[in-house]
Design a protein around this motif. Structure first.
Motif, PDB file in Angstrom:
ATOM      1  N   ARG A  85      47.642  48.441  44.254  1.00  0.00           N
ATOM      2  CA  ARG A  85      48.605  48.050  43.220  1.00  0.00           C
ATOM      3  C   ARG A  85      48.982  46.576  43.364  1.00  0.00           C
ATOM      4  N   VAL A  86      49.323  46.182  44.584  1.00  0.00           N
ATOM      5  CA  VAL A  86      49.716  44.794  44.840  1.00  0.00           C
ATOM      6  C   VAL A  86      48.541  43.852  44.571  1.00  0.00           C
ATOM      7  N   GLN A  87      47.351  44.247  44.988  1.00  0.00           N
ATOM      8  CA  GLN A  87      46.167  43.425  44.741  1.00  0.00           C
ATOM      9  C   GLN A  87      45.880  43.297  43.252  1.00  0.00           C
ATOM     10  N   TYR A  88      46.095  44.378  42.510  1.00  0.00           N
ATOM     11  CA  TYR A  88      45.908  44.333  41.063  1.00  0.00           C
ATOM     12  C   TYR A  88      46.891  43.352  40.423  1.00  0.00           C
ATOM     13  N   LEU A  89      48.158  43.462  40.772  1.00  0.00           N
ATOM     14  CA  LEU A  89      49.174  42.579  40.197  1.00  0.00           C
ATOM     15  C   LEU A  89      48.857  41.113  40.514  1.00  0.00           C
ATOM     16  N   ALA A  90      48.508  40.846  41.763  1.00  0.00           N
ATOM     17  CA  ALA A  90      48.170  39.479  42.168  1.00  0.00           C
ATOM     18  C   ALA A  90      46.924  38.984  41.440  1.00  0.00           C
ATOM     19  N   SER A  91      45.935  39.858  41.251  1.00  0.00           N
ATOM     20  CA  SER A  91      44.700  39.437  40.574  1.00  0.00           C
ATOM     21  C   SER A  91      44.963  39.144  39.096  1.00  0.00           C
ATOM     22  N   GLU A  92      45.869  39.880  38.471  1.00  0.00           N
ATOM     23  CA  GLU A  92      46.230  39.595  37.075  1.00  0.00           C
ATOM     24  C   GLU A  92      46.887  38.213  36.972  1.00  0.00           C
ATOM     25  N   PHE A  93      47.726  37.899  37.927  1.00  0.00           N
ATOM     26  CA  PHE A  93      48.377  36.589  37.975  1.00  0.00           C
ATOM     27  C   PHE A  93      47.323  35.497  38.183  1.00  0.00           C
ATOM     28  N   LYS A  94      46.436  35.732  39.143  1.00  0.00           N
ATOM     29  CA  LYS A  94      45.411  34.743  39.478  1.00  0.00           C
ATOM     30  C   LYS A  94      44.441  34.519  38.319  1.00  0.00           C
ATOM     31  N   LYS A  95      44.166  35.576  37.543  1.00  0.00           N
ATOM     32  CA  LYS A  95      43.302  35.438  36.367  1.00  0.00           C
ATOM     33  C   LYS A  95      43.864  34.409  35.398  1.00  0.00           C
ATOM     34  N   GLU A  96      45.165  34.384  35.271  1.00  0.00           N
ATOM     35  CA  GLU A  96      45.832  33.479  34.331  1.00  0.00           C
ATOM     36  C   GLU A  96      46.028  32.068  34.898  1.00  0.00           C
ATOM     37  N   THR A  97      46.177  31.971  36.211  1.00  0.00           N
ATOM     38  CA  THR A  97      46.589  30.698  36.816  1.00  0.00           C
ATOM     39  C   THR A  97      45.526  30.051  37.700  1.00  0.00           C
ATOM     40  N   GLY A  98      44.578  30.839  38.177  1.00  0.00           N
ATOM     41  CA  GLY A  98      43.550  30.322  39.069  1.00  0.00           C
ATOM     42  C   GLY A  98      43.895  30.422  40.539  1.00  0.00           C
ATOM     43  N   SER A  99      45.141  30.773  40.858  1.00  0.00           N
ATOM     44  CA  SER A  99      45.564  30.847  42.255  1.00  0.00           C
ATOM     45  C   SER A  99      46.842  31.669  42.368  1.00  0.00           C
ATOM     46  N   ILE A 100      47.132  32.115  43.591  1.00  0.00           N
ATOM     47  CA  ILE A 100      48.440  32.702  43.889  1.00  0.00           C
ATOM     48  C   ILE A 100      49.153  31.858  44.952  1.00  0.00           C
ATOM     49  N   ILE A 101      48.598  30.696  45.264  1.00  0.00           N
ATOM     50  CA  ILE A 101      49.135  29.829  46.318  1.00  0.00           C
ATOM     51  C   ILE A 101      50.004  28.738  45.682  1.00  0.00           C
ATOM     52  N   CYS A 102      51.237  28.644  46.114  1.00  0.00           N
ATOM     53  CA  CYS A 102      52.225  27.720  45.565  1.00  0.00           C
ATOM     54  C   CYS A 102      51.704  26.288  45.499  1.00  0.00           C
ATOM     55  N   ARG A 103      51.234  25.751  46.611  1.00  0.00           N
ATOM     56  CA  ARG A 103      50.819  24.338  46.642  1.00  0.00           C
ATOM     57  C   ARG A 103      49.653  24.074  45.703  1.00  0.00           C
TER      58      ARG A 103
END
Length: 149
Positions: A85-103
């Motif tokens: 579930r957490v990996q899915y949510l993060a991957s949806e975010f990353k699909k839109e932004t290219g990353s999940i890393i703040c910097r």
């Protein structure tokens, strides 16, 4: 008001990214907002402003844990389902932004790790994508919750 709008509003009030996302779901978590804001406050700025995992993503994971997490350390099936579930949510975010890393999202690799938060000025809001990030994360989580119910 959508969760996206609520999270963006909280960010514009001065809450960090993690607080803005988690705070938008306080009612759903059956928690008072002050408690939520304190519990998640360490995760802003990519965890204590160290610019690691984006606070908006951490906020999503926090809410998912409260609403769907497991509590039996021996329940490997529940643990696996929750990590998926957490990996899915993060991957949806990353699909839109290219990353999940703040910097990486801020384009400040190797810069600005000071503990002192930046002043929230008009210039800050023009330069930083954070308000969009919290809106995106809250929207992804809201959609996930609608599909899950």
């Amino acid at each position: 008001m959508s969760k996206q709008e609520e999270a963006e509003k909280l960010f514009l009030e001065g809450y960090n990214c993690a607080q803005s996302v988690a705070g938008a779901f306080a009612k759903e978590m059956q928690m008072d907002q002050k408690t939520v804001m304190r519990m998640i406050s360490s995760f802003g700025g990519g965890m204590g402003r160290m610019r690691e995992v984006c606070g908006a993503v951490s906020g999503m994971a926090f809410v998912a844990g409260v609403l769907y997490g497991y509590d039996d350390p021996k329940d490997d099936i529940a643990k696996k389902e929750h990590y998926e579930r957490v990996q899915y949510l993060a991957s949806e975010f990353k699909k839109e932004t290219g990353s999940i890393i703040c910097r990486e999202l801020l384009g400040i690799e190797g810069k600005d790790h000071a503990a002192t938060p930046s002043k929230r000025t008009q210039e800050y809001y023009k330069k930083r994508p954070c308000v969009k990030m919290v809106g995106l994360a809250a929207g992804i989580l809201e959609q996930y919750m609608k599909k899950s119910n």
